[in-house]
Enzyme design. Structure first.
Site, PDB file in Angstrom:
ATOM      1  N   ASP A 175      -9.340  -5.529  -4.219  1.00 52.96           N
ATOM      2  CA  ASP A 175      -8.949  -4.132  -4.053  1.00 52.96           C
ATOM      3  C   ASP A 175      -9.998  -3.282  -4.765  1.00 52.96           C
ATOM      4  O   ASP A 175     -10.767  -3.791  -5.598  1.00 52.96           O
ATOM      5  CB  ASP A 175      -7.569  -3.890  -4.693  1.00 52.96           C
ATOM      6  CG  ASP A 175      -6.428  -3.907  -3.673  1.00 52.96           C
ATOM      7  OD1 ASP A 175      -6.570  -3.230  -2.641  1.00 52.96           O
ATOM      8  OD2 ASP A 175      -5.418  -4.589  -3.913  1.00 52.96           O
ATOM      9  N   HIS A 197      -7.226  -6.160  -0.144  1.00 50.31           N
ATOM     10  CA  HIS A 197      -6.102  -5.266   0.138  1.00 50.31           C
ATOM     11  C   HIS A 197      -5.281  -5.718   1.344  1.00 50.31           C
ATOM     12  O   HIS A 197      -4.129  -5.314   1.499  1.00 50.31           O
ATOM     13  CB  HIS A 197      -6.644  -3.855   0.381  1.00 50.31           C
ATOM     14  CG  HIS A 197      -5.598  -2.794   0.450  1.00 50.31           C
ATOM     15  ND1 HIS A 197      -5.049  -2.201  -0.664  1.00 50.31           N
ATOM     16  CD2 HIS A 197      -4.976  -2.207   1.522  1.00 50.31           C
ATOM     17  CE1 HIS A 197      -4.154  -1.289  -0.292  1.00 50.31           C
ATOM     18  NE2 HIS A 197      -4.094  -1.280   1.030  1.00 50.31           N
ATOM     19  N   SER A 256       0.839  -1.199   0.000  1.00 52.85           N
ATOM     20  CA  SER A 256       0.000   0.000   0.000  1.00 52.85           C
ATOM     21  C   SER A 256       0.880   1.257   0.000  1.00 52.85           C
ATOM     22  O   SER A 256       1.606   1.502  -0.952  1.00 52.85           O
ATOM     23  CB  SER A 256      -0.957  -0.048   1.195  1.00 52.85           C
ATOM     24  OG  SER A 256      -1.997   0.886   1.062  1.00 52.85           O
TER      25      SER A 256
END
Length: 343
Positions: free
Chosen positions: A282, A316, A198
């Site tokens: 995601d 994610h 990330s």
């Protein structure tokens, strides 16, 4: 008679001035209205665009996971998982913790697997959390499976926003990377890999985009590859979200601090493998950013050793949570690369 005519002329001049003045005021007001209308139209269009995209949702990864009923539960599970796995790694692997690479409290790193051979490969891990959350202490979770594969893990910490600016964090990561390469050179490591998740992927990408760093850092030739996992590479939209409440990134800095706009041509002569990854679950924007970043690197660097994959069934968070498992795709990718290029 002449006096009367003069008075008439003076009166006419005054009348003309009044008329011109009123015309000018009228034109000015009309232009002002047009300008206000134009600005309102622009603001309205921007508002419509932002509303249509729903940036807040697009940049809230926990809203896209299918594993838990609420975003809060997604985040709670992630923190719980990585904390437990990091504690297990710390308790079971020889290590050296809290090594200072800079003068501020966040500028520390951990080395796990200090009993491995000096020339063991090294994976450097940088955590996410939108530059404002999570920590080095709960980001040691990749170390246990890697230790079993004879790979050292170095976990980088950094100061968090808002106590540090994003530009300062980028600079801190360069300092930490310089420390890592000097360490790898001293130990004679077979090779160094970076992985970031990330916001951590953003920081790895900014490091890769620094030609000056590559030209002036001893040991940088030991860099073998990088894993960019569910990263954010274009920051222009983020300044319009609540993420920026803590990051406080000015509009004019969004482009300079976006990897999307860096020059990577200096990587052309290096045999660095890049793995750009994102999860099926995601947000569409995160997946789009990974695809676009891959395309830019592929087109500008003409790099052959690049891989893009949207991982089926992962979101994610579990896309890196799995790093703590003995059999996980990230460790397997790394071990495969090591066997192919370093054996």
């Amino acid at each position: 008679m002449k006096c009367a005519m003069f008075r008439v002329k003076v009166l006419c001049v005054k009348i003309l001035k009044v008329i011109r003045s009123r015309v000018c005021v009228s034109k000015f007001k009309e232009q002002e209205k047009k300008q206000q209308s134009k600005e309102q139209g622009t603001e309205s269009k921007m508002s419509m665009i932002l509303d249509a995209i729903d940036l807040e949702r697009e940049y809230s990864p926990s809203r896209w996971s299918l594993r838990f009923p609420t975003p809060t539960e997604v985040l709670h599970n992630h923190v719980q998982h990585v904390t437990a796995a990091s504690d297990e790694a710390t308790n079971n692997i020889p290590h050296k913790l809290e090594i200072e690479y800079g003068s501020t409290p966040g500028q520390k790193l951990d080395i796990l697997g200090t009993d491995l051979p000096d020339d063991a490969p090294v994976l450097v891990y940088i955590h996410g959390g939108y530059w404002q959350e999570l920590s080095r202490e709960i980001s040691r979770y990749p170390a246990h499976p890697l230790y079993k594969a004879r790979v050292k893990t170095i976990v980088l910490g950094y100061d968090l926003c808002p106590s540090a600016t994003l530009a300062e964090i980028v600079s801190q990561i360069r300092s930490a990377a310089r420390f890592v390469f000097e360490y790898a050179e001293k130990m004679g490591s077979k090779g160094v890999y970076f992985a970031g998740h990330s916001a951590g992927a953003h920081l790895v990408a900014k490091l890769l985009g620094s030609a000056d760093f590559f030209e002036n850092t001893p040991g940088v030739h030991r860099l073998q590859g990088a894993f960019l996992v569910s990263g954010v590479y274009d920051l222009r939209e983020i300044v319009h979200t609540s993420v920026n409440d803590a990051v406080q990134l000015p509009n004019e800095w969004a482009v300079p601090l976006s990897p999307q706009f860096d020059d990577y041509t200096h990587l052309q002569g290096r045999r660095v493998r890049l793995y750009i990854l994102a999860g099926q679950h995601d947000s569409p924007t995160f997946k789009k950013q990974s695809r676009e970043f891959y395309e830019i690197l592929h087109n500008t660097c003409l790099m052959q050793n690049m891989y893009l994959e949207i991982k089926d069934g992962l979101d994610h968070f579990d896309i890196v949570e799995c790093f703590s498992n003995d059999d996980n795709y990230l460790k397997n990718l790394l071990v495969h690369d090591i066997r192919k290029h370093l054996s």
